[in-house]
Design a protein around this motif. Structure first.
Motif, PDB file in Angstrom:
ATOM      1  N   THR A   1       4.123  11.887   1.477  1.00  0.00           N
ATOM      2  CA  THR A   1       3.845  11.951   0.041  1.00  0.00           C
ATOM      3  C   THR A   1       3.727  10.543  -0.521  1.00  0.00           C
ATOM      4  N   ALA A   2       2.760  10.348  -1.405  1.00  0.00           N
ATOM      5  CA  ALA A   2       2.574   9.066  -2.088  1.00  0.00           C
ATOM      6  C   ALA A   2       3.117   9.176  -3.506  1.00  0.00           C
ATOM      7  N   THR A   3       4.041   8.316  -3.838  1.00  0.00           N
ATOM      8  CA  THR A   3       4.584   8.258  -5.192  1.00  0.00           C
ATOM      9  C   THR A   3       4.019   7.027  -5.876  1.00  0.00           C
ATOM     10  N   LEU A   4       3.188   7.252  -6.886  1.00  0.00           N
ATOM     11  CA  LEU A   4       2.478   6.167  -7.553  1.00  0.00           C
ATOM     12  C   LEU A   4       2.768   6.178  -9.048  1.00  0.00           C
ATOM     13  N   MET A   5       2.658   5.004  -9.666  1.00  0.00           N
ATOM     14  CA  MET A   5       2.864   4.868 -11.103  1.00  0.00           C
ATOM     15  C   MET A   5       1.501   4.719 -11.782  1.00  0.00           C
ATOM     16  N   SER A   6       1.220   5.595 -12.745  1.00  0.00           N
ATOM     17  CA  SER A   6      -0.060   5.538 -13.442  1.00  0.00           C
ATOM     18  C   SER A   6      -0.109   4.336 -14.376  1.00  0.00           C
TER      19      SER A   6
ATOM     20  N   LEU B   1       0.848  -1.178   0.000  1.00  0.00           N
ATOM     21  CA  LEU B   1       0.000   0.000   0.000  1.00  0.00           C
ATOM     22  C   LEU B   1       0.892   1.239   0.000  1.00  0.00           C
ATOM     23  N   LYS B   2       0.550   2.206  -0.866  1.00  0.00           N
ATOM     24  CA  LYS B   2       1.386   3.399  -0.987  1.00  0.00           C
ATOM     25  C   LYS B   2       0.630   4.701  -0.752  1.00  0.00           C
ATOM     26  N   GLY B   3      -0.702   4.659  -0.722  1.00  0.00           N
ATOM     27  CA  GLY B   3      -1.446   5.895  -0.531  1.00  0.00           C
ATOM     28  C   GLY B   3      -2.929   5.660  -0.392  1.00  0.00           C
ATOM     29  N   ALA B   4      -3.661   6.728  -0.049  1.00  0.00           N
ATOM     30  CA  ALA B   4      -5.120   6.677   0.118  1.00  0.00           C
ATOM     31  C   ALA B   4      -5.761   7.748  -0.742  1.00  0.00           C
ATOM     32  N   ILE B   5      -6.917   7.412  -1.324  1.00  0.00           N
ATOM     33  CA  ILE B   5      -7.642   8.348  -2.189  1.00  0.00           C
ATOM     34  C   ILE B   5      -9.069   8.464  -1.671  1.00  0.00           C
ATOM     35  N   VAL B   6      -9.516   9.701  -1.469  1.00  0.00           N
ATOM     36  CA  VAL B   6     -10.814   9.973  -0.848  1.00  0.00           C
ATOM     37  C   VAL B   6     -11.827  10.385  -1.919  1.00  0.00           C
ATOM     38  N   HIS B   7     -13.051   9.853  -1.794  1.00  0.00           N
ATOM     39  CA  HIS B   7     -14.138  10.090  -2.735  1.00  0.00           C
ATOM     40  C   HIS B   7     -15.389  10.524  -1.977  1.00  0.00           C
TER      41      HIS B   7
ATOM     42  N   ALA C   1       0.689  -0.122   7.162  1.00  0.00           N
ATOM     43  CA  ALA C   1       1.629  -0.153   6.039  1.00  0.00           C
ATOM     44  C   ALA C   1       2.888   0.657   6.310  1.00  0.00           C
ATOM     45  N   GLY C   2       2.995   1.233   7.515  1.00  0.00           N
ATOM     46  CA  GLY C   2       4.164   2.021   7.851  1.00  0.00           C
ATOM     47  C   GLY C   2       4.242   3.344   7.103  1.00  0.00           C
ATOM     48  N   LEU C   3       3.085   3.913   6.759  1.00  0.00           N
ATOM     49  CA  LEU C   3       3.050   5.145   5.976  1.00  0.00           C
ATOM     50  C   LEU C   3       2.714   6.339   6.860  1.00  0.00           C
ATOM     51  N   ASN C   4       3.289   7.472   6.548  1.00  0.00           N
ATOM     52  CA  ASN C   4       3.050   8.710   7.275  1.00  0.00           C
ATOM     53  C   ASN C   4       1.870   9.436   6.635  1.00  0.00           C
ATOM     54  N   PRO C   5       0.755   9.611   7.351  1.00  0.00           N
ATOM     55  CA  PRO C   5      -0.412  10.285   6.755  1.00  0.00           C
ATOM     56  C   PRO C   5      -0.113  11.686   6.241  1.00  0.00           C
ATOM     57  N   ALA C   6       0.943  12.318   6.769  1.00  0.00           N
ATOM     58  CA  ALA C   6       1.311  13.656   6.323  1.00  0.00           C
ATOM     59  C   ALA C   6       2.372  13.622   5.232  1.00  0.00           C
TER      60      ALA C   6
ATOM     61  N   ASN D   1      -5.766   2.389  -9.104  1.00  0.00           N
ATOM     62  CA  ASN D   1      -6.383   1.443  -8.170  1.00  0.00           C
ATOM     63  C   ASN D   1      -5.333   0.574  -7.495  1.00  0.00           C
ATOM     64  N   LYS D   2      -4.223   0.356  -8.173  1.00  0.00           N
ATOM     65  CA  LYS D   2      -3.144  -0.436  -7.609  1.00  0.00           C
ATOM     66  C   LYS D   2      -2.418   0.373  -6.536  1.00  0.00           C
ATOM     67  N   ASP D   3      -2.075  -0.269  -5.438  1.00  0.00           N
ATOM     68  CA  ASP D   3      -1.270   0.319  -4.361  1.00  0.00           C
ATOM     69  C   ASP D   3      -2.014   1.402  -3.572  1.00  0.00           C
TER      70      ASP D   3
END
Length: 533
Positions: A440-445, A325-331, A433-438, A397-399
């Motif tokens: 940055t998420a680096t994702l590949m499109s 998991l690399k990030g969260a997306i809000v809808h 997932a050991g991620l900092n909510p504050a 949708n991935k990660d």
């Protein structure tokens, strides 16, 4: 991306509709999950299937409404310039609603029965005044000079055509789908309990990418209308409505009259022949009490799939897991903000059926949903503690984990309870997932027709971002997007805001257990993602 397994057979049944001669197709599945597929499935709970009824707009009647008094003008819709001698598509007609005739103004007062019926209608089409002026209704802005009435050369008044749907039972949820390209803007309103019409709600289109087909149709977000038994839908393009007038016989609405606009003519022809009204009738539970809540290890309590009554028989694919998991997306679901705590479960069941069956996504697209009372619902099958790939953000949708607020946050801000619940969940999920909510998420499109990032390019956005950051959309609404800073702060460990008063429930709605009180979930220790299934 999901990989479908062979679908179960679909039983089709016909039911009578109140305003159409042709029946709706009732889509239901009684098949259970395949042998051996028992993970996370509650085989003990039995709930009625969610019925989905579909009918082409071409088979539905159209009411003719005044643009000003109906509120369409205030919603940014107007008639095109009218040529009183133009009949570009003379044969484009649909029935008028039974018991509903165009009048010189729309009354906001309810009828004695709460809805218009043939018996309650006393004005005949032949008795309608054929004048060149129309009085401004009391609800419209006052003016010293009444606006001229738009009429054809033969004296027939021209108004905006709106599709009119009536059912004897509550409609509950409405959406529209299409299986070929169509460029249209849709707005919906529902007749309320007191007989008046609600304001027009914009139906947001779900960005799925690619050309829609019968196997992969496109559609709007479903809108919750609750117990409403009567709705109207206005189709427009570039702010122009479809003009219409009664036929001389008074039993049909003739569409696209008086318009030389190719945009309007094309809209009338393609919308009628392409769009399908989708009525979703989820069953609910009598209450949503604490017995239905499942605690996540080290995290908040949630309403799991088996507890909100997910029918695993309509899920036509197994979950796909991302390596990490690399990030969260809000809808936001872009539906209605008017629902009770108990109705939240119906909304979730309705969205699930619509995503899985009408749009053929095989499952609900979001990983988790949060209502305005702070109730958290498990979304896509596969485990909230695992990296399940949803169907929520094209190309990304991935990660990622997709969280959706239930409601239209273009209209109102999310409640404090909703923001606090979103913060608690994301603090727990990103912490695992050991991620900092504050951070940055680096994702590949992975590429998508509506994405802001070409396939193979990287995005570098806040760890908790909005759908609009990745795709060309307004989601999660102007107020939802503004609340992301507070969600990030709460996910990072900030104290939750003081509880606000619970939003009022609908009058006469069944009582439910109060929404869970805000809790501060400790950030769990990071752990390795489980192996992909």
């Amino acid at each position: 991306m999901r990989y479908p397994r062979p679908k179960h057979s679909i039983a089709l049944a016909a039911i009578a509709a109140a305003v159409v001669a042709s029946p709706f197709a009732v889509i239901a599945s009684n098949a259970g999950p395949p042998a051996g597929d028992t993970r996370l499935v509650d085989n003990k709970q039995k709930m009625a299937n969610t019925e989905i009824e579909q009918v082409p707009l071409r088979e539905l009647p159209a009411a003719i409404v005044d643009v000003a008094s109906s509120g369409l003008g205030a919603a940014g819709v107007k008639l095109p310039p009218i040529d009183p001698d133009a009949f570009p598509v003379p044969d484009l007609t649909v029935p008028l609603p039974k018991g509903l005739v165009p009048t010189t103004g729309e009354s906001s007062a309810p009828s004695a029965s709460g809805s218009r019926t043939p018996e309650a209608t006393t004005t005949s089409p032949d008795s309608l005044p054929r004048t060149n002026t129309r009085s401004v209704p009391d609800s419209a802005p006052t003016s010293t000079t009444p606006p001229p009435v738009t009429t054809m050369r033969d004296g027939r008044e021209v108004g905006a055509a709106v599709t009119h749907i009536v059912r004897e039972d509550p409609i509950k949820m409405v959406a529209f789908t299409w299986d070929r390209p169509v460029d249209v803007d849709l707005k919906l309103r529902a007749r309320q309990r007191d007989g008046t019409w609600s304001p027009w709600t914009v139906l947001e289109q779900i960005s799925k990418g690619g050309v829609p087909t019968a196997d992969k149709p496109a559609g709007t977000e479903p809108v919750w209308v609750g117990d409403a038994r009567e709705v109207q839908v206005a189709a427009s393009k570039d702010g122009l409505a479809i003009p219409a007038a009664e036929t001389q016989g008074g039993d049909l609405a003739q569409l696209a009259v008086g318009s030389a606009s190719e945009v309007v003519t094309k809209l009338a022809e393609t919308a009628l022949n392409t769009l399908k009204a989708t009525l979703i009738s989820p069953e609910g539970l009598l209450s949503l009490g604490s017995s239905l809540l499942s605690p996540l290890t080290g995290g908040p309590q949630v309403v799991a799939r088996q507890q909100w009554g997910a029918d695993e028989g309509i899920r036509c694919s197994q979950p796909v897991y991302s390596p990490q998991l690399k990030g969260a997306i809000v809808h936001h679901t872009a539906g209605s903000n008017d629902y009770t705590p108990a109705q939240s479960i119906e909304i979730v069941r309705g969205i699930y059926a619509y995503h899985a069956q009408s749009l053929n996504w095989c499952d609900i697209g979001y990983n988790v949903l949060v209502d305005k009372y702070g109730q958290i619902f498990e979304g896509a099958f596969g485990g909230l503690d695992r990296n399940v790939e949803g169907t929520h953000t094209g190309g990304f949708n991935k990660d990622t984990v997709g969280l959706s607020f239930i409601g239209n946050l273009e209209e109102v801000p999310p409640t404090a309870a909703a923001v606090a619940a979103a913060g608690r969940f994301l603090r727990w999920r990103l912490g695992k997932a050991g991620l900092n909510p504050a951070g940055t998420a680096t994702l590949m499109s992975e590429g998508f027709a509506g994405t802001k990032f070409a396939a193979g390019t990287q995005s570098s956005l806040p760890m908790i971002s909005g759908h609009r950051d990745y795709n060309s959309t307004s989601c999660p609404g102007v107020h939802g997007y503004a609340a992301l800073a507070q969600v990030r702060a709460l996910a990072g460990g900030a104290a939750a805001p003081a509880p606000e008063s619970t939003p009022p429930a609908e009058p006469g709605a069944p009582e439910s257990a109060p929404a869970p009180a805000p809790e501060q979930a400790p950030a769990p220790a990071p752990e390795a993602a489980p192996p992909a299934a």
